[in-house]
Design an enzyme around this catalytic site. Structure first.
Site, PDB file in Angstrom:
ATOM      1  N   CYS A 168       0.806  -1.226   0.000  1.00  0.00           N
ATOM      2  CA  CYS A 168       0.000   0.000   0.000  1.00  0.00           C
ATOM      3  C   CYS A 168       0.836   1.272   0.000  1.00  0.00           C
ATOM      4  O   CYS A 168       0.292   2.369  -0.146  1.00  0.00           O
ATOM      5  CB  CYS A 168      -0.937  -0.006   1.201  1.00  0.00           C
ATOM      6  SG  CYS A 168      -1.920  -1.521   1.305  1.00  0.00           S
ATOM      7  N   HIS A 308      -3.040   7.641   6.289  1.00  0.00           N
ATOM      8  CA  HIS A 308      -3.242   6.338   5.651  1.00  0.00           C
ATOM      9  C   HIS A 308      -4.658   5.859   5.941  1.00  0.00           C
ATOM     10  O   HIS A 308      -5.360   5.396   5.044  1.00  0.00           O
ATOM     11  CB  HIS A 308      -2.202   5.340   6.165  1.00  0.00           C
ATOM     12  CG  HIS A 308      -2.189   4.053   5.423  1.00  0.00           C
ATOM     13  ND1 HIS A 308      -2.091   3.976   4.055  1.00  0.00           N
ATOM     14  CD2 HIS A 308      -2.270   2.766   5.857  1.00  0.00           C
ATOM     15  CE1 HIS A 308      -2.107   2.711   3.672  1.00  0.00           C
ATOM     16  NE2 HIS A 308      -2.214   1.954   4.748  1.00  0.00           N
ATOM     17  N   GLU A 319      -1.767   4.828  13.858  1.00  0.00           N
ATOM     18  CA  GLU A 319      -1.425   6.056  13.124  1.00  0.00           C
ATOM     19  C   GLU A 319      -1.791   7.295  13.949  1.00  0.00           C
ATOM     20  O   GLU A 319      -1.035   8.267  13.989  1.00  0.00           O
ATOM     21  CB  GLU A 319      -2.125   6.100  11.772  1.00  0.00           C
ATOM     22  CG  GLU A 319      -1.697   7.290  10.927  1.00  0.00           C
ATOM     23  CD  GLU A 319      -2.263   7.293   9.525  1.00  0.00           C
ATOM     24  OE1 GLU A 319      -1.790   8.101   8.699  1.00  0.00           O
ATOM     25  OE2 GLU A 319      -3.185   6.497   9.247  1.00  0.00           O
ATOM     26  N   LYS A 340      -9.709   7.759   2.170  1.00  0.00           N
ATOM     27  CA  LYS A 340     -10.153   6.384   1.938  1.00  0.00           C
ATOM     28  C   LYS A 340     -11.599   6.181   2.392  1.00  0.00           C
ATOM     29  O   LYS A 340     -12.251   5.224   1.979  1.00  0.00           O
ATOM     30  CB  LYS A 340      -9.247   5.388   2.661  1.00  0.00           C
ATOM     31  CG  LYS A 340      -7.864   5.221   2.042  1.00  0.00           C
ATOM     32  CD  LYS A 340      -7.076   4.138   2.762  1.00  0.00           C
ATOM     33  CE  LYS A 340      -5.688   3.934   2.163  1.00  0.00           C
ATOM     34  NZ  LYS A 340      -4.766   5.046   2.466  1.00  0.00           N
ATOM     35  N   HIS A 345      -9.804   1.749  -0.247  1.00  0.00           N
ATOM     36  CA  HIS A 345      -8.353   1.555  -0.191  1.00  0.00           C
ATOM     37  C   HIS A 345      -7.868   1.062  -1.546  1.00  0.00           C
ATOM     38  O   HIS A 345      -8.128  -0.077  -1.936  1.00  0.00           O
ATOM     39  CB  HIS A 345      -8.020   0.558   0.911  1.00  0.00           C
ATOM     40  CG  HIS A 345      -6.555   0.483   1.236  1.00  0.00           C
ATOM     41  ND1 HIS A 345      -5.585   1.096   0.465  1.00  0.00           N
ATOM     42  CD2 HIS A 345      -5.891  -0.130   2.255  1.00  0.00           C
ATOM     43  CE1 HIS A 345      -4.396   0.859   0.984  1.00  0.00           C
ATOM     44  NE2 HIS A 345      -4.564   0.126   2.079  1.00  0.00           N
ATOM     45  N   PHE A 404       1.718  -3.528   3.908  1.00  0.00           N
ATOM     46  CA  PHE A 404       2.081  -4.841   4.435  1.00  0.00           C
ATOM     47  C   PHE A 404       3.583  -5.044   4.242  1.00  0.00           C
ATOM     48  O   PHE A 404       4.151  -4.691   3.214  1.00  0.00           O
ATOM     49  CB  PHE A 404       1.329  -5.945   3.696  1.00  0.00           C
ATOM     50  CG  PHE A 404      -0.116  -6.109   4.086  1.00  0.00           C
ATOM     51  CD1 PHE A 404      -0.694  -5.353   5.093  1.00  0.00           C
ATOM     52  CD2 PHE A 404      -0.916  -7.040   3.438  1.00  0.00           C
ATOM     53  CE1 PHE A 404      -2.018  -5.506   5.457  1.00  0.00           C
ATOM     54  CE2 PHE A 404      -2.258  -7.209   3.779  1.00  0.00           C
ATOM     55  CZ  PHE A 404      -2.799  -6.445   4.784  1.00  0.00           C
TER      56      PHE A 404
END
Length: 418
Positions: A168, A308, A319, A340, A345, A404
């Site tokens: 991502c 994010h 976050e 998002k 996403h 990831f």
């Protein structure tokens, strides 16, 4: 190269294909109207899937950018890439016939690449049982770097060209790499970003098996709710984004318009877990600090963070903690939002779309909202611009993306001034 010779880098063009708009302008307008891109899946029969919805791109006409034969020979993720690239080039107004193409490059990534092509060709082999049923275009349609190659071929660009892949964080790394290449004097202009088209059987099935997706099928339009106490997983999106970076000198010589200036990057890794972020967002803390430091700014200069903000329990909690750790009491004076909540996403394309959004936020001096935010979470205690855009001064802003594998990338932009 001495520090005084490092060129300033500005954004002169943007192009986007997203679940809420097939241009950057339409996407921005949809954000200003707090629109959700989430709908029931149309790409395949999702009857037996736990998650039956996604943020699909709608009414995208690839034949605006490719002829019919080309459409058949490139995966959907490359179609999004070429569409976004053409829009970005048109937007920046550059005439490549009057430009040294050896000084124009492309860094463009995808987290997954041609997943639908892989699925289709695998099915073809197992149903027919013959390897000669595999298309000669299978590999060049599927591989991750092919979008970067197609963009270069389309415009005849002969500078640095490659793909990034970091889940991502992919397209944020693409933009960061383009920025560094230009700072080193290897290009005057770079097209950078990412695209993704993973709303497929295996895309939804795979992320569903990870328990990463929301399963709120009865409330699919509000299922992407970052930082909300009731968040229960992300909503898979698709699309692509391209940003044109240009040295200030090159941009000024041709009278280009400038959206914002790119001034810093922070790249780190959690070295913690293959999917879960480090406790307290430790890697994110370092990436944000590095980006502000690299930009030569003070923490007090940052007015906005495009988070994010995936709408997953651990990401949003960590976050938020990371932002509080970095900015302390200053965090209460800034705005943080997750777009998002509207786009879903976009995996490897997320960073590009969100970097473009951050540049537009600076240009318009408006913070886009975090929609579907109705239930505050004590673990997420920042100002998330809930449900409506906020007009405010934005001198400088950060865009966060985390992938990831523990990959963290933070990009820093500021309002352009002479």
């Amino acid at each position: 190269m001495s520090l005084r010779n490092i060129p300033r880098i500005v954004i002169t063009g943007v192009g986007a294909v997203t679940p809420i708009g097939n241009t950057a302008e339409d996407t921005w307008q949809a954000m200003m109207e707090s629109k959700s891109g989430s709908n029931l899946i149309t790409r395949f029969d999702a009857t037996y899937f736990d998650t039956k919805f996604a943020c699909e791109v709608k009414d995208f006409d690839a034949t605006k950018y490719l002829n019919r034969k080309e459409v058949q020979r490139v995966d959907l993720f490359t179609q999004y890439a070429l569409g976004a690239a053409q829009m970005a080039v048109d937007d920046c107004g550059i005439d490549f016939e009057q430009t040294n193409k050896e000084r124009v490059g492309v860094v463009f990534g995808s987290g997954i690449g041609g997943m639908s092509t892989f699925e289709t060709q695998t099915k073809e082999y197992y149903e027919r049982g013959k390897p000669d049923r595999i298309s000669p275009f299978f590999v060049p349609m599927m591989i991750l770097d092919i979008a970067a190659g197609h963009i270069a071929i389309r415009f005849g660009l002969k500078g640095p060209n490659y793909a990034t892949v970091s889940a991502c964080a992919t397209s944020s790394h693409a933009i960061a790499d383009a920025f560094m290449l230009m700072q080193r004097g290897m290009a005057d202009v770079m097209l950078c970003g990412g695209s993704e088209a993973a709303v497929t059987v295996m895309g939804i099935g795979g992320f569903g098996a990870l328990k990463a997706l929301s399963r709120d099928n009865d409330n699919y339009q509000t299922a992407s709710r970052p930082f909300d106490a009731t968040r229960n997983g992300f909503v898979l999106g698709e699309g692509g984004g391209v940003m044109v970076l240009e040295t200030l000198e090159h941009a000024q010589n041709r009278g280009a318009k400038i959206y914002a200036e790119m001034v810093g990057i922070g790249l780190t890794d959690d070295a913690y877990h293959i999917t879960q972020p480090a406790e307290g967002g430790e890697g994110a803390v370092r990436s944000m600090k590095l980006a502000v430091q690299d930009a030569g700014l003070e923490l007090s200069d940052i007015d906005y963070i495009n988070a994010h903000g995936t709408s997953t329990h651990f990401n949003d909690k960590n976050e938020s903690a990371a932002i509080r750790t970095v900015f302390g009491d200053l965090a209460d004076k800034m705005h943080v939002s997750s777009t998002k909540s509207m786009t879903g996403h976009l995996l490897g394309a997320a960073g590009a779309i969100e970097a473009i959004t951050t540049a537009l936020a600076i240009k318009h001096q408006i913070v886009p909202p975090t929609i579907n935010y109705n239930n505050p979470d004590p673990d997420c205690n920042l100002n998330y611009a809930p449900n409506a855009p906020v007009k405010r001064e934005i001198r400088a802003a950060l865009s966060n993306t985390f992938g990831f594998g523990g990959h963290n990338a933070t990009l820093c932009f500021k309002a352009f001034s002479e």
